[in-house]
Design a protein around this motif. Structure first.
Motif, PDB file in Angstrom:
ATOM      1  N   CYS A  39     -42.731 -46.944 -11.609  1.00 47.82           N
ATOM      2  CA  CYS A  39     -42.563 -48.150 -10.998  1.00 47.82           C
ATOM      3  C   CYS A  39     -42.558 -49.009 -12.373  1.00 47.82           C
ATOM      4  CB  CYS A  39     -43.886 -48.480 -10.499  1.00 47.82           C
ATOM      5  SG  CYS A  39     -45.383 -48.688 -11.264  1.00 47.82           S
ATOM      6  N   SER A  40     -41.876 -49.993 -11.899  1.00 44.66           N
ATOM      7  CA  SER A  40     -41.183 -51.227 -13.241  1.00 44.66           C
ATOM      8  C   SER A  40     -41.082 -52.572 -12.461  1.00 44.66           C
ATOM      9  CB  SER A  40     -39.957 -50.568 -13.725  1.00 44.66           C
ATOM     10  OG  SER A  40     -38.918 -50.821 -12.644  1.00 44.66           O
TER      11      SER A  40
ATOM     12  N   HIS B 210     -38.177 -55.036  -5.838  1.00 44.32           N
ATOM     13  CA  HIS B 210     -37.744 -54.290  -4.764  1.00 44.32           C
ATOM     14  C   HIS B 210     -38.680 -54.228  -3.511  1.00 44.32           C
ATOM     15  CE1 HIS B 210     -34.709 -51.726  -2.730  1.00 44.32           C
ATOM     16  NE2 HIS B 210     -35.821 -51.141  -2.328  1.00 44.32           N
ATOM     17  N   PHE B 211     -39.907 -53.586  -4.090  1.00 45.92           N
ATOM     18  CA  PHE B 211     -40.687 -53.227  -2.974  1.00 45.92           C
ATOM     19  C   PHE B 211     -42.037 -54.564  -2.516  1.00 45.92           C
ATOM     20  CE2 PHE B 211     -39.231 -48.927  -4.227  1.00 45.92           C
ATOM     21  CZ  PHE B 211     -38.869 -48.657  -3.126  1.00 45.92           C
TER      22      PHE B 211
ATOM     23  N   PHE C 263     -43.885 -47.922 -15.870  1.00 41.43           N
ATOM     24  CA  PHE C 263     -42.718 -47.938 -16.854  1.00 41.43           C
ATOM     25  C   PHE C 263     -42.892 -48.990 -18.089  1.00 41.43           C
ATOM     26  CE2 PHE C 263     -38.631 -49.076 -18.400  1.00 41.43           C
ATOM     27  CZ  PHE C 263     -37.762 -47.925 -18.444  1.00 41.43           C
TER      28      PHE C 263
ATOM     29  N   ALA D 116     -38.489 -53.981 -12.007  1.00 45.85           N
ATOM     30  CA  ALA D 116     -37.405 -53.880 -10.895  1.00 45.85           C
ATOM     31  C   ALA D 116     -38.100 -53.249  -9.629  1.00 45.85           C
ATOM     32  CB  ALA D 116     -36.314 -53.222 -11.527  1.00 45.85           C
ATOM     33  N   THR D 117     -38.885 -52.372  -9.730  1.00 50.12           N
ATOM     34  CA  THR D 117     -39.329 -51.705  -8.336  1.00 50.12           C
ATOM     35  C   THR D 117     -40.292 -52.654  -7.707  1.00 50.12           C
ATOM     36  OG1 THR D 117     -40.949 -50.384  -9.615  1.00 50.12           O
ATOM     37  CG2 THR D 117     -39.067 -49.433  -9.118  1.00 50.12           C
TER      38      THR D 117
END
Lengths: 202, 202
Positions: free
Chosen positions: A98-99, A105-106, A117, A101-102
């Protein structure tokens, strides 16, 4: 940075670490409270361009669910780690850590977090490993069932209970990255530490 | 090395190629005879350290079976390719390209072959992309069902028929690697060519 004792070391919630593991050493990753995930990376310490590969490993294992007896292969088809023991039997080797960006998104309504990450990138930076070199991690205790008909995958709470563990034997000298996962879905919405211990080879 | 016409180009059996694709271009990958696999890689042409990531893509898509409408993400969570059309509906994004080592493992009695990995490495070398940078490929038409209960995966013949295709739109300027697969299991024991065509953006 290279613990050489049998002491149990805690990775605090939503953080990560990196350390060297010598050939023959055992790495015991423990879920101390249950239902927590630890993203694991392994690089060949002698040549950091060699790294664990989900694609090679799943191809050779002929399963997406790895457990005791399975080997984690590198992008060069060499074995980097062997799973010696596993009290859980459900881990993930499909998804990247996971980062930021994730999280966007989530979890768009939650505060951003650099995630596993970012934690791995920071921990691996002193070893000269760049963020772009982070591949799909072996996600200890992560529970990602796949529907065989539709292909749909879900990220469910781990089935691990307090004290459950997975034990790896290093087949080469390695640089290891390891986290206590930061993503709510991976651990049922709570953030907990991960413990690990190194049993030296000799 | 950069075809800019609408001509259909053949990748002969057990070989591979690489070419540039500009943002907005469409890449049509065609299985001319049916039941053949094409391993596809995509790198950001402006920064070759950015590459398609199975782990990011499967995480966002929430399925292992990608088809029209799905996007192929990079290791930096950017979209590199969008799948615009798909007449097959079954492709693989779990496994790395076949290589000398995988031939030794799965086909010890057959003559060794450098496989899609070797073909991609050779085709990408002029672009300055090293073999260690080859990740899990998007394996067009490859049929790898997973048993949701046991996790077991199998490599079965593709369900693609002669003339089936998958169409990608480039969301960045890209370097593409593409093969006609070399592994017997991927295509039902035969080796066949792959066709592709580029429709320039404008």
């Amino acid at each position: 940075m290279t613990p050489r004792t049998n002491d149990t070391i805690e990775i605090s919630e939503r953080s990560g670490t990196a350390f060297r593991l010598s050939k023959g050493d055992r790495l015991i990753v423990i879920d101390p409270r249950g239902e927590q995930v630890a993203d694991l990376l392994a690089f060949n310490a002698e040549d950091l361009d060699e790294v664990i590969s989900s694609g090679r490993t799943l191809d050779y294992a002929e399963t997406i669910y790895l457990t005791a007896g399975h080997k984690l292969y590198s992008n060069r088809s060499n074995v980097l780690l062997t799973i010696e023991e596993d009290t859980v039997g459900r881990h993930d080797f499909l998804l990247t850590p996971c980062s930021t960006a994730t999280f966007d998104h989530f979890y768009p309504t939650l505060p951003r977090h650099r995630g596993c990450f970012g934690n791995l990138a920071a921990a691996l930076e002193p070893y000269g490993i760049a963020p772009d070199r982070i591949p799909v991690a072996f996600n200890c205790f992560m529970n990602v069932p796949v529907d065989g008909e539709t292909g749909k995958l879900r990220v469910l709470p781990p089935i691990s209970k307090a004290g459950d563990r997975i034990v790896f034997r290093a087949e080469r000298d390695l640089v290891i990255g390891l986290t206590a996962c930061s993503a709510p879905d991976s651990n049922g919405g709570t953030f907990k530490p991960i413990h690990y211990r190194i049993e030296p080879a000799g």
